[in-house]
Design a protein around this motif. Structure first.
Motif, PDB file in Angstrom:
ATOM      1  N   ASN A   1      -9.875   0.658   0.345  1.00 19.85           N
ATOM      2  CA  ASN A   1      -9.236   0.090   1.519  1.00 19.85           C
ATOM      3  C   ASN A   1     -10.038  -1.087   2.041  1.00 19.85           C
ATOM      4  OD1 ASN A   1     -11.304   1.101   3.414  1.00 19.85           O
ATOM      5  ND2 ASN A   1     -10.463   3.114   2.850  1.00 19.85           N
TER       6      ASN A   1
ATOM      7  N   LYS B   1      -2.222   1.615  -9.088  1.00 21.53           N
ATOM      8  CA  LYS B   1      -2.887   2.883  -9.378  1.00 21.53           C
ATOM      9  C   LYS B   1      -4.396   2.705  -9.548  1.00 21.53           C
ATOM     10  CE  LYS B   1       1.290   4.601  -9.716  1.00 21.53           C
ATOM     11  NZ  LYS B   1       1.891   5.354  -8.604  1.00 21.53           N
TER      12      LYS B   1
ATOM     13  N   GLY C   1       2.333   2.312  -3.436  1.00 21.59           N
ATOM     14  CA  GLY C   1       1.460   2.986  -4.385  1.00 21.59           C
ATOM     15  C   GLY C   1       1.534   2.438  -5.792  1.00 21.59           C
TER      16      GLY C   1
ATOM     17  N   HIS D   1      -6.402   2.777  -6.197  1.00 21.90           N
ATOM     18  CA  HIS D   1      -5.999   3.820  -5.261  1.00 21.90           C
ATOM     19  C   HIS D   1      -7.228   4.368  -4.533  1.00 21.90           C
ATOM     20  CE1 HIS D   1      -3.691   7.086  -3.542  1.00 21.90           C
ATOM     21  NE2 HIS D   1      -4.595   7.946  -3.978  1.00 21.90           N
TER      22      HIS D   1
ATOM     23  N   LYS E   1       0.828  -1.210   0.000  1.00 20.13           N
ATOM     24  CA  LYS E   1       0.000   0.000   0.000  1.00 20.13           C
ATOM     25  C   LYS E   1       0.857   1.252   0.000  1.00 20.13           C
ATOM     26  CE  LYS E   1      -3.752   2.293   2.483  1.00 20.13           C
ATOM     27  NZ  LYS E   1      -4.693   2.220   3.645  1.00 20.13           N
ATOM     28  N   SER E   2       1.938   1.237   0.777  1.00 21.27           N
ATOM     29  CA  SER E   2       2.815   2.413   0.844  1.00 21.27           C
ATOM     30  C   SER E   2       3.580   2.638  -0.448  1.00 21.27           C
ATOM     31  CB  SER E   2       3.793   2.266   2.016  1.00 21.27           C
ATOM     32  OG  SER E   2       4.755   1.248   1.759  1.00 21.27           O
TER      33      SER E   2
END
Length: 434
Positions: free
Chosen positions: A225, A219, A216, A222, A213-214
């Motif tokens: 969650n 895309k 990224g 995004h 998740k960190s």
């Protein structure tokens, strides 16, 4: 003593050298290459961890003045040389394992961090193919460097393994500011609860989800969650290798697939009915040698190298259609590497890579357990450690086999297998052992 030149200041991934084959310094490393223990720059302190360790084989590669600590589940050929032997707590020693594979090598002015997929036994460095990640760091006895995520995570991992505080404290004099990897570990659970001395907030599949998740890298999803995954769209393809497979099922593959997108399964809504994606949304290939490959292999080492119990494979829940062929880089040999390749996007060009001790099993990565109405947690069976690397690029070679080359920061990764997505044929069966 002059500064020791850092050979791998930006990190490197290599496969281990094979006996009787031509090796490339840009793609392979032998045990002596990694240890780099010379009279000019001898190893001063070292920590070695593995599931299986032949002490005499390992220590004959190391100068006799080095202070050495060893952590292993199984030890053979114990040396008479003075070493410190450690073993972390195993709440259920009959089933739980110390499976972490790691080297920390301290020289006068540098420190080498090495994550392995193999053990410290002769076969794993001569006739079986493994992978290593290595990065060198500057060391200064007269300076204390600021901690960062890498050094903190490594220190926690060492605490979990029961490494003495004095050895861990030597990391204060190492400059980890250029660390390129993210560390993921697992720690055995005790009954229905975690071990009391756990230092990390997340382990295994949960830690992997946080790291991804960190980064990224996904895309397309995004903003989605674990609390609200409405609109989630599969965007990754996972190619997973390991020397052992466990009792997998569609639910566990779903959890790993969500983690590959940065979604933590333990935080999904509806704990009594954990989320299960439709099977056609989970794109995972589990690469494992077939019985035919083992029959044709050059060295008779399968029984102590590759594991899949018949009762796991023949269980009706086992996802047989996820099995793909594992093509070794050196023909007619066996691969012992534990690697996950995750590619994203419409063209599947970019992604991340995992390398370490975690086999692609629930015992290593963790499995969700749900109890009562609200109680749930991830259960782990093993001590494990590996690294996640981002900025991975996948390039099709354009040949008939559709082989894909893997690049990291513009350099080709020396993998011990060929990345070819080739599902098992109707006649193929995995090698079954145990």
């Amino acid at each position: 003593m002059p500064d020791h030149k850092l050979v791998f200041p930006h990190g490197a991934v290599r496969r281990t050298q094979m006996r009787g084959t031509r090796n490339s310094p840009h793609e392979t490393l032998g045990l002596n290459d990694i240890l780099a223990d010379t009279p000019e720059y001898p190893i001063q302190y070292a920590l070695f961890t593995a599931y299986h360790m032949d002490e005499q084989y390992l220590l004959r590669h190391i100068n006799p003045t080095a202070e050495v600590a060893l952590i292993a589940q199984h030890t053979t050929n114990e040396t008479v040389r003075h070493v410190t032997r450690l073993l972390p707590e195993l709440p259920k020693p009959d089933v739980q394992l110390m499976h972490t594979k790691l080297m920390l090598l301290y020289y006068a002015n540098s420190m080498r961090f090495v994550v392995l997929t193999g053990n410290f036994i002769p076969n794993d460095w001569t006739v079986v193919q493994n992978s290593v990640f290595v990065q060198d760091f500057h060391r200064n006895h007269d300076k204390v460097f600021p901690a960062n995520e890498f050094s903190t995570t490594l220190a926690y991992a060492l605490h979990d393994l029961g490494v003495p505080k004095g050895f861990i404290a030597m990391m204060n004099n190492v400059d980890f500011s250029l660390a390129v990897a993210r560390i993921v570990t697992s720690v055995p659970s005790s009954g229905d609860k975690y071990l009391g001395q756990r230092n990390m907030d997340e382990y295994g599949v949960e830690r992997l989800a946080s790291i991804v998740k960190s980064l990224g890298v996904d895309k397309q999803n995004h903003g989605i969650n674990a609390r609200n995954i409405d609109g989630f769209a599969p965007n990754a393809r996972l190619y997973c290798t390991g020397s052992s497979l466990g009792p997998m099922d569609d639910k566990w593959l779903c959890d790993m697939y969500l983690a590959a997108h940065g979604i933590n399964h333990s935080r999904c809504a509806h704990p009594v009915n954990p989320l299960v994606l439709p099977w056609n949304m989970v794109d995972i290939g589990v690469a494992f040698p077939t019985q035919k490959q083992v029959d044709q292999s050059l060295f008779n080492v399968a029984k102590e190298t590759v594991y899949l119990k018949p009762q796991y494979y023949y269980n009706r829940e086992f996802p047989k259609t996820s099995l793909v062929c594992l093509r070794p880089r050196v023909a007619r040999t066996l691969v012992h590497a534990k690697v996950i390749l995750a590619s994203f996007g419409e063209r599947q060009r970019d992604g991340w890579m995992y390398l370490g001790s975690h086999n692609f099993t629930p015992a290593a990565w963790g499995r969700m357990r749900v109890g009562g109405k609200i109680h749930r947690e991830t259960y782990f069976n093993n001590y494990e450690l590996g690294v996640v690397l981002d900025s991975i690029e996948f390039r099709s070679m354009g040949n008939d086999q559709m082989e894909i080359d893997v690049f990291w920061n513009g350099r080709k990764v020396g993998l011990p297998f060929r990345y070819v997505w080739e599902p098992y044929s109707r006649d193929d069966v995995p090698y079954l052992n145990g």
